[in-house]
Scaffold this motif. Structure first.
Motif, short mmCIF file in Angstrom:
data_model
loop_
_atom_site.label_atom_id
_atom_site.label_comp_id
_atom_site.label_asym_id
_atom_site.label_seq_id
_atom_site.Cartn_x
_atom_site.Cartn_y
_atom_site.Cartn_z
N GLY A 18 3.44 -10.92 35.14
CA GLY A 18 3.71 -10.14 36.21
C GLY A 18 4.91 -9.62 36.57
O GLY A 18 5.14 -8.72 37.46
N LYS A 19 6.02 -9.97 35.51
CA LYS A 19 7.32 -9.61 35.88
C LYS A 19 7.51 -8.22 36.17
O LYS A 19 8.39 -7.78 36.93
N ILE A 20 6.94 -7.24 35.37
CA ILE A 20 7.05 -5.73 35.50
C ILE A 20 6.78 -5.23 36.85
O ILE A 20 7.22 -4.11 37.36
N LEU A 21 6.01 -6.14 37.76
CA LEU A 21 5.81 -5.71 39.24
C LEU A 21 6.47 -6.45 40.21
O LEU A 21 6.36 -6.15 41.44
N MET A 22 7.25 -7.38 39.77
CA MET A 22 8.06 -8.11 40.70
C MET A 22 9.28 -7.08 41.29
O MET A 22 9.74 -6.26 40.61
N GLU A 23 9.68 -7.30 42.24
CA GLU A 23 10.41 -6.41 43.03
C GLU A 23 12.00 -6.83 42.87
O GLU A 23 12.48 -7.86 43.19
N LEU A 24 12.77 -6.00 42.78
CA LEU A 24 14.56 -6.06 42.88
C LEU A 24 14.73 -5.10 43.74
O LEU A 24 14.68 -3.68 43.79
N GLY A 26 13.68 -4.22 46.88
CA GLY A 26 12.46 -3.42 47.32
C GLY A 26 11.80 -2.48 46.53
O GLY A 26 10.87 -1.83 47.12
N LYS A 27 12.04 -2.80 45.18
CA LYS A 27 11.39 -1.64 44.22
C LYS A 27 10.75 -2.40 43.06
O LYS A 27 11.59 -3.12 42.61
N PRO A 28 9.54 -2.16 42.58
CA PRO A 28 9.09 -2.92 41.55
C PRO A 28 9.77 -2.53 40.08
O PRO A 28 10.36 -1.52 40.14
N VAL A 29 10.09 -3.61 39.31
CA VAL A 29 10.94 -3.45 38.02
C VAL A 29 10.18 -1.97 37.22
O VAL A 29 11.16 -1.55 36.78
N LEU A 30 8.90 -2.15 37.15
CA LEU A 30 8.53 -0.86 36.40
C LEU A 30 8.85 0.33 37.12
O LEU A 30 9.46 1.29 36.19
N ARG A 31 9.01 0.38 38.39
CA ARG A 31 9.47 1.72 38.86
C ARG A 31 11.05 1.83 38.78
O ARG A 31 11.47 3.00 38.41
N HIS A 32 11.69 0.84 38.58
CA HIS A 32 13.24 0.94 38.35
C HIS A 32 13.37 1.44 37.08
O HIS A 32 14.06 2.61 36.71
N VAL A 33 12.45 1.09 36.16
CA VAL A 33 12.44 1.57 34.57
C VAL A 33 12.20 3.29 34.52
O VAL A 33 12.92 4.04 33.81
#
Length: 240
Positions: A18-24, A26-33
């Motif tokens: 589930g790492k790609i939807l963990m938040e950094l 306040g935003k999910p990792v996938l969205r950062h990418v």
């Protein structure tokens, strides 16, 4: 030339599910990418290539909301997903990015595209002769090279990791390395373990503007907090 970025993504990571939807920040990792790839300003389209498994339904739904073209295919045959993506987006060249790289640098991506367009290489990569941190990896290859891989690559590792066939046949493909100004290859900025998440969280939280957080600012933050480098320094990258 139509250049398309394809972000490979799946929720079923073995070391950090589930790492790609963990938040950094306040935003999910996938969205950062997705946002960082778009910010490069050099891609005609940005796609997320995920699997057909139910576990990836939510990532696919969110990627669509966040403005990416969604491709779904075989979990293990990642290369085939790139073929589907290239066909659907009518790509002349494809940039390979992975969804566990929330600090992928738009400037680095743009520079790779510029180098590719200015030369005659089948593949421009910053992942062979490493000078960038792990987590800023990107590979840009010609559609013609992708078509050859799709037809000739048969080894499971070549299908799962997409580009090894090109590296294994240097007499057939021109491969150009994209190098940074200095050597930061010892730094790990990818997300694959809990330790990686701790380091990335520290970096994002320390940034004045996480949306525009680039490699230079990351290095400045780590110079101020050098002990942070030790958080995941012992982690070994999974073998391709």
């Amino acid at each position: 030339m139509r250049v398309v970025a394809v972000i490979q993504a799946r929720m079923g990571s073995t070391r950090l599910p589930g790492k790609i939807l963990m938040e950094l920040a306040g935003k999910p990792v996938l969205r950062h990418v997705i946002d960082r790839v778009k910010a490069a300003g050099v891609f005609d389209e940005v796609a997320v290539a995920t699997t057909q498994r139910d576990i990836d339904d939510e990532a696919a739904r969110l990627a669509d909301i966040w403005g990416a073209t969604v491709i779904r295919g075989d979990e293990d045959d990642v290369l085939s997903r790139y073929g589907i993506a290239a066909e659907k987006t009518n790509a002349d060249a494809v940039m390979r990015v992975t969804a566990d790289c929330p600090l992928i640098d738009p400037d680095v991506l743009a520079a790779i595209v510029l180098q590719f367009k200015a030369g005659s290489a089948s593949l421009v990569t910053n992942a062979r002769q490493r000078t960038f941190p792990r987590g800023l990896d990107a590979e840009l290859f010609a559609r013609t090279a992708l078509d050859v891989m799709l037809h000739e690559a048969v080894e499971p590792s070549h299908r799962e990791h997409v580009t090894p066939f090109l590296y294994a046949n240097p007499h057939r493909f021109v491969i150009a390395d994209h190098l940074g100004d200095g050597d930061n290859s010892d730094l790990r900025l990818t997300l694959d373990t809990p330790e990686d998440f701790v380091l990335l969280s520290n970096i994002f939280d320390a940034s004045l503007n996480s949306e525009r957080l680039g490699l230079n600012e990351v290095l400045e933050i780590l110079n101020v907090n050098p002990h942070w480098r030790d958080i995941n320094a012992h982690i070994e990258q999974k073998k391709a």
